[in-house]
Design a protein around this motif. Structure first.
Motif, PDB file in Angstrom:
ATOM      1  N   THR A 161       0.841  -1.195   0.000  1.00 39.32           N
ATOM      2  CA  THR A 161       0.000   0.000   0.000  1.00 39.32           C
ATOM      3  C   THR A 161       0.879   1.249   0.000  1.00 39.32           C
ATOM      4  N   VAL A 162       0.275   2.345  -0.431  1.00 41.19           N
ATOM      5  CA  VAL A 162       0.992   3.625  -0.504  1.00 41.19           C
ATOM      6  C   VAL A 162       0.199   4.689   0.233  1.00 41.19           C
ATOM      7  N   MET A 163       0.906   5.519   1.016  1.00 37.94           N
ATOM      8  CA  MET A 163       0.283   6.674   1.655  1.00 37.94           C
ATOM      9  C   MET A 163       0.987   7.940   1.145  1.00 37.94           C
ATOM     10  N   THR A 171       0.634  18.347  14.404  1.00 43.59           N
ATOM     11  CA  THR A 171       0.374  17.288  15.378  1.00 43.59           C
ATOM     12  C   THR A 171      -0.960  16.596  15.132  1.00 43.59           C
ATOM     13  N   GLU A 172      -2.000  17.384  14.831  1.00 43.64           N
ATOM     14  CA  GLU A 172      -3.325  16.800  14.605  1.00 43.64           C
ATOM     15  C   GLU A 172      -3.328  15.894  13.383  1.00 43.64           C
ATOM     16  N   ARG A 173      -2.685  16.353  12.310  1.00 46.88           N
ATOM     17  CA  ARG A 173      -2.645  15.540  11.101  1.00 46.88           C
ATOM     18  C   ARG A 173      -1.772  14.305  11.307  1.00 46.88           C
ATOM     19  N   ALA A 174      -0.693  14.435  12.076  1.00 40.05           N
ATOM     20  CA  ALA A 174       0.175  13.293  12.358  1.00 40.05           C
ATOM     21  C   ALA A 174      -0.593  12.193  13.089  1.00 40.05           C
ATOM     22  N   LYS A 175      -1.483  12.601  13.985  1.00 40.29           N
ATOM     23  CA  LYS A 175      -2.309  11.626  14.703  1.00 40.29           C
ATOM     24  C   LYS A 175      -3.235  10.906  13.726  1.00 40.29           C
ATOM     25  N   LEU A 176      -3.798  11.651  12.778  1.00 45.04           N
ATOM     26  CA  LEU A 176      -4.680  11.060  11.779  1.00 45.04           C
ATOM     27  C   LEU A 176      -3.911  10.107  10.871  1.00 45.04           C
ATOM     28  N   ILE A 177      -2.683  10.487  10.516  1.00 42.37           N
ATOM     29  CA  ILE A 177      -1.828   9.628   9.684  1.00 42.37           C
ATOM     30  C   ILE A 177      -1.578   8.299  10.387  1.00 42.37           C
ATOM     31  N   MET A 178      -1.255   8.388  11.668  1.00 38.05           N
ATOM     32  CA  MET A 178      -0.987   7.183  12.453  1.00 38.05           C
ATOM     33  C   MET A 178      -2.209   6.264  12.481  1.00 38.05           C
ATOM     34  N   GLU A 179      -3.390   6.850  12.739  1.00 29.19           N
ATOM     35  CA  GLU A 179      -4.619   6.050  12.835  1.00 29.19           C
ATOM     36  C   GLU A 179      -4.947   5.382  11.495  1.00 29.19           C
ATOM     37  N   ASN A 180      -4.900   6.167  10.415  1.00 23.48           N
ATOM     38  CA  ASN A 180      -5.216   5.617   9.089  1.00 23.48           C
ATOM     39  C   ASN A 180      -4.215   4.560   8.660  1.00 23.48           C
ATOM     40  N   LEU A 181      -2.968   4.804   9.021  1.00 18.81           N
ATOM     41  CA  LEU A 181      -1.907   3.877   8.649  1.00 18.81           C
ATOM     42  C   LEU A 181      -2.117   2.520   9.310  1.00 18.81           C
ATOM     43  N   LEU A 182      -2.336   2.513  10.607  1.00 17.69           N
ATOM     44  CA  LEU A 182      -2.491   1.248  11.333  1.00 17.69           C
ATOM     45  C   LEU A 182      -3.774   0.523  10.925  1.00 17.69           C
ATOM     46  N   GLU A 183      -4.870   1.287  10.790  1.00 18.40           N
ATOM     47  CA  GLU A 183      -6.133   0.663  10.378  1.00 18.40           C
ATOM     48  C   GLU A 183      -6.026   0.097   8.959  1.00 18.40           C
ATOM     49  N   GLY A 184      -5.364   0.863   8.069  1.00 19.25           N
ATOM     50  CA  GLY A 184      -5.240   0.431   6.686  1.00 19.25           C
ATOM     51  C   GLY A 184      -4.349  -0.776   6.517  1.00 19.25           C
ATOM     52  N   VAL A 185      -3.267  -0.847   7.264  1.00 16.76           N
ATOM     53  CA  VAL A 185      -2.349  -1.987   7.181  1.00 16.76           C
ATOM     54  C   VAL A 185      -3.067  -3.275   7.551  1.00 16.76           C
ATOM     55  N   VAL A 193       4.360  -0.795   3.518  1.00 20.57           N
ATOM     56  CA  VAL A 193       3.683   0.485   3.341  1.00 20.57           C
ATOM     57  C   VAL A 193       4.705   1.504   2.861  1.00 20.57           C
ATOM     58  N   LEU A 194       4.396   2.174   1.747  1.00 18.14           N
ATOM     59  CA  LEU A 194       5.258   3.228   1.224  1.00 18.14           C
ATOM     60  C   LEU A 194       4.692   4.581   1.651  1.00 18.14           C
ATOM     61  N   ILE A 195       5.432   5.325   2.467  1.00 20.25           N
ATOM     62  CA  ILE A 195       5.022   6.678   2.845  1.00 20.25           C
ATOM     63  C   ILE A 195       5.754   7.651   1.929  1.00 20.25           C
ATOM     64  N   ASP A 196       4.979   8.297   1.052  1.00 19.35           N
ATOM     65  CA  ASP A 196       5.569   9.183   0.038  1.00 19.35           C
ATOM     66  C   ASP A 196       5.483  10.634   0.516  1.00 19.35           C
ATOM     67  N   ILE A 197       6.655  11.252   0.789  1.00 14.71           N
ATOM     68  CA  ILE A 197       6.683  12.633   1.284  1.00 14.71           C
ATOM     69  C   ILE A 197       7.116  13.620   0.194  1.00 14.71           C
ATOM     70  N   THR A 198       6.938  13.219  -1.060  1.00 20.59           N
ATOM     71  CA  THR A 198       7.319  14.107  -2.172  1.00 20.59           C
ATOM     72  C   THR A 198       6.616  15.459  -2.068  1.00 20.59           C
ATOM     73  N   GLY A 199       5.364  15.448  -1.636  1.00 29.48           N
ATOM     74  CA  GLY A 199       4.587  16.681  -1.560  1.00 29.48           C
ATOM     75  C   GLY A 199       4.659  17.405  -0.232  1.00 29.48           C
ATOM     76  N   VAL A 200       5.518  16.952   0.681  1.00 24.43           N
ATOM     77  CA  VAL A 200       5.684  17.636   1.974  1.00 24.43           C
ATOM     78  C   VAL A 200       6.772  18.697   1.809  1.00 24.43           C
TER      79      VAL A 200
END
Length: 289
Positions: A161-163, A171-185, A193-200
């Motif tokens: 999967t790719v995120m 901080t708020e978005r990081a919490k959402l990333i963590m939740e979506n990541l664990l639930e999605g895995v 899991v590929l975390i793509d930070i090209t757009g950060v």
């Protein structure tokens, strides 16, 4: 509003509306409505003044006020359009009533002003309250929609999967990333899991810390996290900050990261020569399906 003044305003509504429209149009070019088409501006103004008269006739019609406030928000017009319009209406109405009377003394003028204020001020409060309520509701819906899009987890292949992350990570978005990541895995049974930070745009200590936490959490549930999209300037920043990303693989591009993910899952990309014989075999296999 005194019944006599109220009746006079209603009976002469056409004249008051005409005076109001002329004054509103005269200030159009000098404020926030300058870029609005004349047709839309005029039709909205007529609807606005109709809402005002409907409110006074029915002693405050909540439905028309609510609908008009929502329309102004959807048009993207500011609250000042409502407040400015009502102040102009107040002034025009007072001038018209005073102009129709031969009795011009301080007591009469005071009665007219108080009566018109007693009419207009409740409409201002109602419109402002409805506008604010509608605005908060729309913002709340937009916030939910943005949250759903801010940390998507996309299954691109069995067990991979790719995120993709775009924009600033707080901080708020990081919490959402963590939740979506664990639930999605768990949901997609992902091994990688590929975390793509090209757009950060910026990766500082806090962002790196959140990413490391997410990767560690993924590792604890039995999957591997690969950080991709590390541009040269971000690599230099990470080194200068002394951030340790050695606990999980990193790649400069999504393509390289995907190749690594295939390797981890026991697969690889094989270039297949496109010959006429191979094309015919592919067509035959598709026909067989």
């Amino acid at each position: 509003m005194d019944q006599k003044f109220k009746q006079s305003a209603i009976e002469n509504s056409d004249s008051i509306v005409q005076m109001w429209m002329e004054e509103i149009n005269s200030i159009k070019d000098g404020n926030y409505t300058a870029s609005i088409s004349d047709e839309l501006f005029e039709s909205t103004n007529r609807e606005f003044v109709n809402v005002i008269f409907t409110s006074i006739k029915s002693e405050g019609s909540t439905k028309v006020v609510e609908d008009f406030s929502e329309k102004i928000i959807n048009l993207g017009w500011p609250l000042s359009y409502i407040t400015d319009g009502l102040q102009v209406f107040r002034r025009v109405t007072i001038d018209y009533i005073l102009g129709q009377s031969e009795q011009i003394d301080s007591s009469y003028i005071s009665d007219v002003i108080k009566s018109v204020d007693a009419w207009v001020e409740p409409i201002i409060r109602q419109l402002v309250n409805e506008y604010s309520g509608s605005w908060e509701h729309i913002v709340s819906l937009q916030r939910v929609a943005l949250q759903e899009l801010s940390a998507p987890l996309i299954p691109v292949m069995d067990r991979i999967t790719v995120m993709p992350l775009i924009g600033t990570i707080d901080t708020e978005r990081a919490k959402l990333i963590m939740e979506n990541l664990l639930e999605g895995v768990i949901k997609h049974n992902s091994e990688v899991v590929l975390i793509d930070i090209t757009g950060v745009p910026v990766v500082d200590t806090m962002v790196a810390h959140h990413i490391i936490q997410a990767a560690e959490a993924v590792r604890l549930i039995g999957s591997t996290c690969i950080l991709v999209g590390i541009r040269p300037e971000i690599a230099q920043t990470i080194v200068n900050l002394g951030i340790d990303l050695g606990k999980f693989p990193t790649k400069s591009s999504l393509k390289k990261g995907f190749t690594k993910a295939l390797e981890i899952t026991g697969r690889e990309v094989i270039e297949h020569e496109r010959t006429e014989e191979n094309v015919e075999k592919l067509i035959d296999s598709l026909k067989g399906e």
